[in-house]
Design an enzyme around this catalytic site. Structure first.
Site, PDB file in Angstrom:
ATOM      1  N   ARG A   1       8.349   4.385  -2.818  1.00 22.39           N
ATOM      2  CA  ARG A   1       7.079   4.437  -2.086  1.00 22.39           C
ATOM      3  C   ARG A   1       7.302   4.861  -0.643  1.00 22.39           C
ATOM      4  NH1 ARG A   1       3.444  -0.210  -5.264  1.00 22.39           N
ATOM      5  NH2 ARG A   1       2.981   1.280  -6.917  1.00 22.39           N
TER       6      ARG A   1
ATOM      7  N   TYR B   1       0.060   9.961  -6.209  1.00 24.26           N
ATOM      8  CA  TYR B   1       1.074   9.443  -7.139  1.00 24.26           C
ATOM      9  C   TYR B   1       1.857   8.252  -6.586  1.00 24.26           C
ATOM     10  CZ  TYR B   1       4.562  13.009  -5.323  1.00 24.26           C
ATOM     11  OH  TYR B   1       5.397  13.799  -4.592  1.00 24.26           O
ATOM     12  N   GLU B   2       2.641   7.665  -7.448  1.00 22.36           N
ATOM     13  CA  GLU B   2       3.396   6.444  -7.103  1.00 22.36           C
ATOM     14  C   GLU B   2       2.445   5.317  -6.694  1.00 22.36           C
ATOM     15  OE1 GLU B   2       6.688   7.012  -7.611  1.00 22.36           O
ATOM     16  OE2 GLU B   2       7.154   4.901  -7.319  1.00 22.36           O
ATOM     17  N   GLY B   3       1.282   5.256  -7.391  1.00 24.65           N
ATOM     18  CA  GLY B   3       0.233   4.283  -7.028  1.00 24.65           C
ATOM     19  C   GLY B   3      -0.693   4.904  -5.999  1.00 24.65           C
TER      20      GLY B   3
ATOM     21  N   GLN C   1      -2.405   0.943  -3.252  1.00 28.85           N
ATOM     22  CA  GLN C   1      -1.533   0.417  -2.183  1.00 28.85           C
ATOM     23  C   GLN C   1      -2.304  -0.570  -1.311  1.00 28.85           C
ATOM     24  OE1 GLN C   1       1.645   1.218  -2.295  1.00 28.85           O
ATOM     25  NE2 GLN C   1       1.270   2.744  -3.898  1.00 28.85           N
TER      26      GLN C   1
END
Lengths: 595, 595
Positions: A296, A439-441, A446
């Protein structure tokens, strides 16, 4: 398209003058051999390879994109050779474990390499950094046998890694995945299912791709408590380390995307593929979470990187483009017009980028420092840093990418019409970095992670620790002449954040929607407060004489900090007011009204 | 990609319930035949052709793009046929002059057709609306002979029009253009030079393209006072109206852009092309400015349109995408997950779009009304409306497109990973609308136009008139039950804007950079204040019983207004604080510091 030039000077300022990295490294056994000289040498080598080899392939990769032909994925012209050089330079093993050929460099330093890599070419960078991420998960959770068999070739860039989480119906909500893992007698598993959005899922850069795949055993509990993690190589690896037969792993298609065109985003079909358990059964998400904090931050850095490139190029353009006259009268008297950098509104766009990029870099290094101490430190400092990592990771991912996107859009705007034309390069920056907010959450996820799991769930304990640290800093910096103009807004921002936190926690006691309603705005208030902290730390380095970058550099730092205080920090007032309006305006609206 | 569905109900609400269009039209001789029934019929027909014919070509046009081959420009598959149908439907002559076959429809109505057209397909829309723009300039300034020869075929869509202003070294600063016009004995001119960024400069939709070209006579004064305007057809037109020989007009290449891929953005070479003077020598910019107010509103509407489509699609997605559970517990108990619309943060993204789109539509119609009264009205009302048009045009262009871009980015974010994939359609909206912040004068230029020419230059006379109008409205609406919650923030916003205006004018007296330093933030404060005004007017229509759209519609309007007040309007506080910091933080920084 202009060239990319790594901002080495600002990197060194942050690392050495602001965060005194050498002293920190030498205080921890695992990093005690890293000194300033070595760090600077690494930064300089990194600048060379990124400026000279990686950046020049960015635009051609954007135009050509990745090819898919009957299951075979081909990257753009020049990518395999460049990746090989990157691998041979050892850049894939910078933060790897030493037992398997890694270099154990501190994240504070490695992330500056990542900044340069992404500034040069996000699409290319992903092949390398996702490999590091996969290697980290393997190193943290896999058996020694798997580590021995896979890590050396991943660190050396002989093989790459990929993370296979998402399925078409399960993105944020991984508990719903359907990929199955059936145990075999020999201890391996047969993996079957389809994963989507797999970055670097297949390609022609290396002879093997090591997939980390989330899947469920036949008897697994429902939801996220029934997910296990498997290592599934594209090509099976023999016991002697040589490549064996092909595994049941195929790329069904690639996505056509808004940007990062040179990155292969694959639909991956696993058809009774042989896989090996990583970590414990049903604890696969934990295995993923280990590397999540690194990933992240790395995605956050993509935001910083694109904004740095946009800033740099738009400064050049603003200095060269002649158009109209300065409001105060002609500057460039011998020419038909003045460079557009004379205009206050052009400066607004440049200074906004500058203020966000420089604070963003400091913030990324600050988070890197917490990661390093939480990994290599000990005792209370280690525990405290681990808490900071938890708290700051969602902010680093979302705020760096939101501000990164904003920065690239501003840079593009400085170019006027040319900003919209592909050959000038600016539109690619906007398109490439946009994915980093998703992406990546997603950044919304977040924000909920921050406000829910990282603040509300522990009654703001880590947040209080952070606010305490900032207050201590302010007190210690009080005696430095000239700091007051930066410490006053910093203290106000901290007080505001504290009272907002109390407000939201109070609301949450009786309103299940309070967290979600505040989340996005709260994350941005936290981001602005942290950037104010970074600016104050940078100003202290300058005003206390710790900076070795010369007078002009020092003056510009103070001026940019002033710009941040006067023109950007006020946004916290609007965000705070919005938070304090609660959840009613969001939740009262009937679902049918959304037309 | 989802289908586009025209928001007819909201359009009718704005036109009839909020602005009482019929009464206005019937009070002006030129439009007295336009009534509600006719207007609704036009809106419905417009919805049909845009939904059914134009929108379906958007994605294929994005993917295919425009082709250039040895000077011949070809639009994507289906475009020539669709354009022919659009032309045959009379949509090109909606606001044209009746003497030449136009329909003299009020702009208030025509702009809603434009909204649908751009919501369906900005690239296709441009071919038609730029033709209307060129026709307007010809109608306002050209000789009767030219009008007779060119306007009927432009209104009927048999020919299209293009505006040729920009040269590679002269965009914002048109005074620097180099294109030459040499007078011939027969009264025509030989036009030579190269123009860039010419939208619809060449294509295969029609047999002729009528260029309006800015050029300089050999003895013209330097700078913007030496620019003349010429009509230059791609194919010469014989006296009997038939096509003659080819003119010296060639498309040298087309640009490869971030978006609007189906719109041909051409480099146009004029090589001793035969051209005809439009208006007076050396007063070409005035000729262009006539249509500028219309064009700039039209570009603003592109922002609104893209945001409307993004809003609509992201609502659908949020209702259909199942992922995780509502914070208050499962809603969709029989399924594995709830639709994401249950989440406060998803609602934030949807409501922000909704609040901005609906206020934006009302604002566009409000500006259209001013254009209509300034054109068809008389006496004091006409003069007053002309002043409002001057003041509001830069706000319409810049605020509608800035908020439009913001809206599409939010809509894309709702889609998560799918938002980044081309086939889902959202990334195209972001890419297509981005140009609207840049062309027809960048939004920074609009901001300086507003603050400099439209506010400071006349000591805020028009601004005072606007603020007076809003205060009068607030007073008249005071008696309507339930209005207080909307009138209080409206009055505060007006007071704030008044005091900011005074502040900037005060600073400008001694600081030549004060206007430029405030411009962007000032324009946004004006935009938010006007949107608050729009929301208050819409709420009055609802609360005073003028709305005929039913209870659910009314409730949603009030709730969305509340959301705007609580969550978006606070941004004016931050902007105002930034303005009040003056120009020092922008101008103190040395040029060398921008690295």
């Amino acid at each position: 398209m202009p060239e990319y030039k790594a901002p080495l000077r600002d990197m060194q300022f942050v690392l050495h003058d602001v965060f005194k990295a050498e002293a920190l490294w030498q205080g921890m056994p695992a990093t005690e051999e890293v000194n300033r000289e070595l760090a600077d040498a690494i930064l300089e080598e990194s600048a060379k390879i990124n400026e000279g080899l990686i950046a020049p392939l960015s635009q051609s990769g954007h135009e050509e994109g990745v090819h898919w032909n009957e299951g075979v994925v081909t990257t753009p012209k020049g990518y395999p050779e460049a990746f090989r050089q990157l691998a041979e330079g050892g850049w894939g093993g910078l933060s790897g474990a030493p037992e398997y050929g890694g270099q154990t460099m501190p994240k504070m330093l490695v992330l500056l390499f990542e900044e340069m890599l992404y500034s040069s070419n996000i699409a290319m960078g992903l092949y390398l950094t996702l490999t590091s991420g996969a290697a980290l998960a393997i190193d943290s959770h896999a058996s020694d046998e798997l580590k021995q068999k896979y890590l050396p070739n991943m660190y050396s860039g002989k093989w790459t890694g990929a993370m296979c989480l998402t399925e078409s119906h399960a993105g944020t909500d991984l508990g719903m995945i359907r990929t199955k893992a059936v145990p075999n007698a020999n201890g391996s598993y047969d993996i079957s299912g389809t994963k989507i959005f797999i970055t670097g899922g297949d390609h022609d850069l290396t002879e093997n791709v090591i997939h980390l795949v989330l899947a469920k055993l036949p008897d697994a509990p429902a939801g996220s408590k029934g997910i296990s993690l498997f290592l599934v190589p594209k090509v099976k690896v023999n016991d002697d380390g040589s490549l064996g037969e092909a595994n049941g792993v195929h790329c069904g298609s690639i996505e056509h995307k808004m940007g990062i065109n040179a990155s292969a985003t694959c639909v991956m079909n696993f058809d009774n593929a042989e896989g090996y358990l990583v970590g414990e059964i049903n604890r696969g998400l934990q295995g993923m979470f280990t590397m999540m904090n690194y990933e992240r931050l790395s995605v956050g850095i993509q935001g910083l990187s694109a904004a740095q490139t946009a800033y740099q190029w738009s400064c050049e353009y603003a200095r060269e483009r002649l158009q109209s006259r300065a409001p105060t009268g002609p500057v460039n008297k011998d020419a038909a017009a003045d460079p557009i950098i004379v205009h206050p509104d052009v400066r607004r766009m440049l200074l906004t980028q500058k203020a966000l990029v420089e604070a963003g870099r400091a913030f990324a290094v600050y988070v890197g420092k917490q990661l390093d101490v939480s990994k290599f430190g000990d005792g209370e400092a280690k525990a405290r840093a681990a808490g900071m990592v938890e708290l700051l990771t969602p902010v680093a991912k979302a705020f760096l990418t939101d501000k990164g996107f904003e920065g690239t859009v501003l840079g593009q705007q400085v170019y006027g019409g040319h900003g919209y034309i592909r050959e000038w390069g600016m539109e690619q920056l906007v398109r490439d970095v946009r994915i980093a907010q998703i992406y990546e959450g997603t950044n919304g996820i977040q924000a909920m992670d921050l406000m829910g799991r990282k603040v509300a769930a522990n009654r703001a304990q880590n947040m209080q620790a952070l606010l305490g640290e900032i207050r201590d800093f302010a007190q210690s910096a009080d005696s430095v002449a000239g700091m007051e103009e930066f410490l006053t807004p910093l203290r106000d921002a901290v007080d505001n954040l504290e009272s907002l936190t109390e407000y939201v926690l109070g609301e949450a006691a009786s309103d299940a929607n309070a967290i979600g309603a505040a989340a996005n705005d709260y994350l941005h208030v936290v981001g602005f407060t942290l950037y104010m902290y970074m600016w104050a730390m940078m100003c202290r380095a300058v005003l206390s004489g710790d900076s070795q970058q010369g007078e002009a550099f020092a003056t510009a730092k103070l001026q940019t900090a002033r710009y941040f205080v006067q023109r950007l920090l006020p946004q916290t007032a609007a965000l705070s007011q919005s938070i304090r309006s609660g959840s009613a305006s969001l939740m009262d609206v009937a679902e049918d009204a959304f037309v």
